[in-house]
Motif scaffolding. Structure first.
Motif, PDB file in Angstrom:
ATOM      1  N   GLN A 138       0.831  -1.200   0.000  1.00 56.31           N
ATOM      2  CA  GLN A 138       0.000   0.000   0.000  1.00 56.31           C
ATOM      3  C   GLN A 138       0.868   1.254   0.000  1.00 56.31           C
ATOM      4  OE1 GLN A 138      -2.450  -0.836   3.460  1.00 56.31           O
ATOM      5  NE2 GLN A 138      -4.215  -1.315   2.172  1.00 56.31           N
ATOM      6  N   SER A 139       1.941   1.216   0.766  1.00 61.39           N
ATOM      7  CA  SER A 139       2.865   2.345   0.811  1.00 61.39           C
ATOM      8  C   SER A 139       3.517   2.557  -0.556  1.00 61.39           C
ATOM      9  CB  SER A 139       3.930   2.105   1.882  1.00 61.39           C
ATOM     10  OG  SER A 139       4.887   3.118   1.860  1.00 61.39           O
ATOM     11  N   ASP A 140       3.940   1.466  -1.202  1.00 60.86           N
ATOM     12  CA  ASP A 140       4.541   1.556  -2.532  1.00 60.86           C
ATOM     13  C   ASP A 140       3.551   2.105  -3.548  1.00 60.86           C
ATOM     14  OD1 ASP A 140       6.851   0.511  -1.473  1.00 60.86           O
ATOM     15  OD2 ASP A 140       6.574  -1.504  -2.306  1.00 60.86           O
ATOM     16  N   ILE A 141       2.305   1.654  -3.469  1.00 60.87           N
ATOM     17  CA  ILE A 141       1.267   2.123  -4.387  1.00 60.87           C
ATOM     18  C   ILE A 141       1.019   3.613  -4.192  1.00 60.87           C
ATOM     19  CG2 ILE A 141      -1.212   2.003  -4.892  1.00 60.87           C
ATOM     20  CD1 ILE A 141      -0.975  -1.056  -4.406  1.00 60.87           C
ATOM     21  N   LYS A 142       0.944   4.036  -2.945  1.00 61.72           N
ATOM     22  CA  LYS A 142       0.715   5.456  -2.651  1.00 61.72           C
ATOM     23  C   LYS A 142       1.869   6.302  -3.189  1.00 61.72           C
ATOM     24  CE  LYS A 142      -1.168   8.364   0.854  1.00 61.72           C
ATOM     25  NZ  LYS A 142      -2.384   8.178   1.569  1.00 61.72           N
ATOM     26  N   GLU A 143       3.100   5.820  -3.012  1.00 62.44           N
ATOM     27  CA  GLU A 143       4.269   6.542  -3.516  1.00 62.44           C
ATOM     28  C   GLU A 143       4.236   6.634  -5.043  1.00 62.44           C
ATOM     29  OE1 GLU A 143       9.037   5.753  -3.682  1.00 62.44           O
ATOM     30  OE2 GLU A 143       8.001   5.284  -1.814  1.00 62.44           O
ATOM     31  N   THR A 144       3.888   5.535  -5.701  1.00 60.94           N
ATOM     32  CA  THR A 144       3.784   5.522  -7.161  1.00 60.94           C
ATOM     33  C   THR A 144       2.682   6.465  -7.628  1.00 60.94           C
ATOM     34  OG1 THR A 144       4.580   3.243  -7.245  1.00 60.94           O
ATOM     35  CG2 THR A 144       3.387   4.056  -9.186  1.00 60.94           C
ATOM     36  N   GLN A 145       1.568   6.454  -6.942  1.00 59.66           N
ATOM     37  CA  GLN A 145       0.458   7.342  -7.284  1.00 59.66           C
ATOM     38  C   GLN A 145       0.887   8.803  -7.177  1.00 59.66           C
ATOM     39  OE1 GLN A 145      -2.942   6.983  -4.724  1.00 59.66           O
ATOM     40  NE2 GLN A 145      -4.196   8.336  -5.966  1.00 59.66           N
ATOM     41  N   THR A 146       1.603   9.142  -6.125  1.00 59.66           N
ATOM     42  CA  THR A 146       2.090  10.506  -5.942  1.00 59.66           C
ATOM     43  C   THR A 146       3.032  10.898  -7.079  1.00 59.66           C
ATOM     44  OG1 THR A 146       1.900  10.291  -3.539  1.00 59.66           O
ATOM     45  CG2 THR A 146       3.322  12.048  -4.366  1.00 59.66           C
ATOM     46  N   THR A 147       3.913   9.984  -7.469  1.00 59.33           N
ATOM     47  CA  THR A 147       4.849  10.246  -8.562  1.00 59.33           C
ATOM     48  C   THR A 147       4.105  10.463  -9.873  1.00 59.33           C
ATOM     49  OG1 THR A 147       6.543   8.907  -7.485  1.00 59.33           O
ATOM     50  CG2 THR A 147       6.817   9.312  -9.844  1.00 59.33           C
ATOM     51  N   VAL A 148       3.132   9.605 -10.160  1.00 59.69           N
ATOM     52  CA  VAL A 148       2.352   9.721 -11.395  1.00 59.69           C
ATOM     53  C   VAL A 148       1.572  11.037 -11.408  1.00 59.69           C
ATOM     54  CG1 VAL A 148       0.403   8.749 -12.684  1.00 59.69           C
ATOM     55  CG2 VAL A 148       2.209   7.251 -11.846  1.00 59.69           C
ATOM     56  N   GLU A 149       0.937  11.370 -10.298  1.00 60.27           N
ATOM     57  CA  GLU A 149       0.178  12.617 -10.232  1.00 60.27           C
ATOM     58  C   GLU A 149       1.088  13.820 -10.446  1.00 60.27           C
ATOM     59  OE1 GLU A 149      -1.732  12.320  -6.430  1.00 60.27           O
ATOM     60  OE2 GLU A 149      -3.405  11.146  -7.228  1.00 60.27           O
ATOM     61  N   SER A 150       2.298  13.772  -9.899  1.00 56.12           N
ATOM     62  CA  SER A 150       3.261  14.856 -10.076  1.00 56.12           C
ATOM     63  C   SER A 150       3.655  14.991 -11.539  1.00 56.12           C
ATOM     64  CB  SER A 150       4.492  14.601  -9.210  1.00 56.12           C
ATOM     65  OG  SER A 150       5.479  15.555  -9.467  1.00 56.12           O
ATOM     66  N   LYS A 151       3.912  13.865 -12.199  1.00 50.82           N
ATOM     67  CA  LYS A 151       4.291  13.892 -13.614  1.00 50.82           C
ATOM     68  C   LYS A 151       3.139  14.400 -14.482  1.00 50.82           C
ATOM     69  CE  LYS A 151       7.927  10.462 -13.380  1.00 50.82           C
ATOM     70  NZ  LYS A 151       8.462   9.197 -13.853  1.00 50.82           N
ATOM     71  N   ILE A 152       1.926  14.018 -14.157  1.00 49.42           N
ATOM     72  CA  ILE A 152       0.757  14.499 -14.901  1.00 49.42           C
ATOM     73  C   ILE A 152       0.608  16.007 -14.719  1.00 49.42           C
ATOM     74  CG2 ILE A 152      -1.772  14.477 -14.972  1.00 49.42           C
ATOM     75  CD1 ILE A 152      -1.611  11.446 -14.444  1.00 49.42           C
ATOM     76  N   ARG A 153       0.802  16.478 -13.504  1.00 50.87           N
ATOM     77  CA  ARG A 153       0.703  17.913 -13.229  1.00 50.87           C
ATOM     78  C   ARG A 153       1.759  18.681 -14.033  1.00 50.87           C
ATOM     79  NH1 ARG A 153      -0.127  17.402  -8.330  1.00 50.87           N
ATOM     80  NH2 ARG A 153       2.024  17.160  -7.634  1.00 50.87           N
ATOM     81  N   ILE A 154       2.995  18.175 -14.067  1.00 54.10           N
ATOM     82  CA  ILE A 154       4.065  18.819 -14.840  1.00 54.10           C
ATOM     83  C   ILE A 154       3.722  18.805 -16.327  1.00 54.10           C
ATOM     84  CG2 ILE A 154       6.482  18.567 -15.581  1.00 54.10           C
ATOM     85  CD1 ILE A 154       7.054  17.574 -12.690  1.00 54.10           C
ATOM     86  N   GLN A 155       3.226  17.679 -16.817  1.00 64.15           N
ATOM     87  CA  GLN A 155       2.846  17.578 -18.228  1.00 64.15           C
ATOM     88  C   GLN A 155       1.733  18.572 -18.552  1.00 64.15           C
ATOM     89  OE1 GLN A 155       1.348  13.752 -19.382  1.00 64.15           O
ATOM     90  NE2 GLN A 155       1.402  14.225 -21.548  1.00 64.15           N
ATOM     91  N   ASP A 156       0.763  18.691 -17.664  1.00 66.92           N
ATOM     92  CA  ASP A 156      -0.340  19.629 -17.868  1.00 66.92           C
ATOM     93  C   ASP A 156       0.176  21.068 -17.895  1.00 66.92           C
ATOM     94  OD1 ASP A 156      -3.168  20.105 -18.180  1.00 66.92           O
ATOM     95  OD2 ASP A 156      -3.159  20.885 -16.117  1.00 66.92           O
ATOM     96  N   GLU A 157       1.084  21.401 -16.983  1.00 68.79           N
ATOM     97  CA  GLU A 157       1.672  22.750 -16.964  1.00 68.79           C
ATOM     98  C   GLU A 157       2.442  23.020 -18.255  1.00 68.79           C
ATOM     99  OE1 GLU A 157       4.033  22.708 -13.422  1.00 68.79           O
ATOM    100  OE2 GLU A 157       2.274  22.829 -12.100  1.00 68.79           O
ATOM    101  N   ASN A 158       3.200  22.033 -18.721  1.00 72.25           N
ATOM    102  CA  ASN A 158       3.957  22.191 -19.964  1.00 72.25           C
ATOM    103  C   ASN A 158       3.021  22.373 -21.156  1.00 72.25           C
ATOM    104  OD1 ASN A 158       6.401  21.973 -18.633  1.00 72.25           O
ATOM    105  ND2 ASN A 158       6.639  19.795 -19.076  1.00 72.25           N
ATOM    106  N   MET A 159       1.917  21.640 -21.168  1.00 75.38           N
ATOM    107  CA  MET A 159       0.948  21.744 -22.257  1.00 75.38           C
ATOM    108  C   MET A 159       0.341  23.141 -22.285  1.00 75.38           C
ATOM    109  SD  MET A 159      -0.528  20.347 -24.829  1.00 75.38           S
ATOM    110  CE  MET A 159      -0.130  18.646 -24.611  1.00 75.38           C
ATOM    111  N   HIS A 160      -0.012  23.663 -21.130  1.00 74.81           N
ATOM    112  CA  HIS A 160      -0.584  25.009 -21.079  1.00 74.81           C
ATOM    113  C   HIS A 160       0.441  26.058 -21.515  1.00 74.81           C
ATOM    114  CE1 HIS A 160      -4.561  24.185 -19.569  1.00 74.81           C
ATOM    115  NE2 HIS A 160      -4.048  23.345 -18.683  1.00 74.81           N
TER     116      HIS A 160
END
Length: 96
Positions: free
Chosen positions: A47-69
């Motif tokens: 569960q801890s590993d999944i949460k960490e992976t989720q946080t990483t993915v969300e961060s990358k999506i946020r960066i990608q969204d900022e770059n797209m804008h």
């Protein structure tokens, strides 16, 4: 984490086969409880590993969204005709 049941404290049981059966049952229960505890620890680690992976993915999506804008802002600034279709930036013809 493990537990140890005090099965050898059954000296008051005078029937030897019954005592042996109870001891055997206690040992089985002890092993199963310890296995459950081990599995719970593994699940918590996963569960801890999944949460960490989720946080990483969300961060990358946020960066990608900022770059797209930012890309859209740059293209718009230079009057490049674009629009977003199904989440993708597409070039459009003048006047569309």
């Amino acid at each position: 984490m493990s537990i140890k049941l005090f099965t050898n404290e059954l000296s008051a049981v005078y029937d030897a086969p019954l005592r042996q059966m109870l001891l055997s049952n206690f040992e089985i229960i002890q092993n199963i409880v310890n296995e459950i505890l081990d599995n719970q620890t593994k699940i918590e680690r996963w569960q801890s590993d999944i949460k960490e992976t989720q946080t990483t993915v969300e961060s990358k999506i946020r960066i990608q969204d900022e770059n797209m804008h930012e890309l859209i802002n740059i293209l718009t600034k230079y009057d490049v005709p674009i629009q977003i279709v199904n989440g993708k930036v597409v070039e459009t013809e003048e006047g569309e």
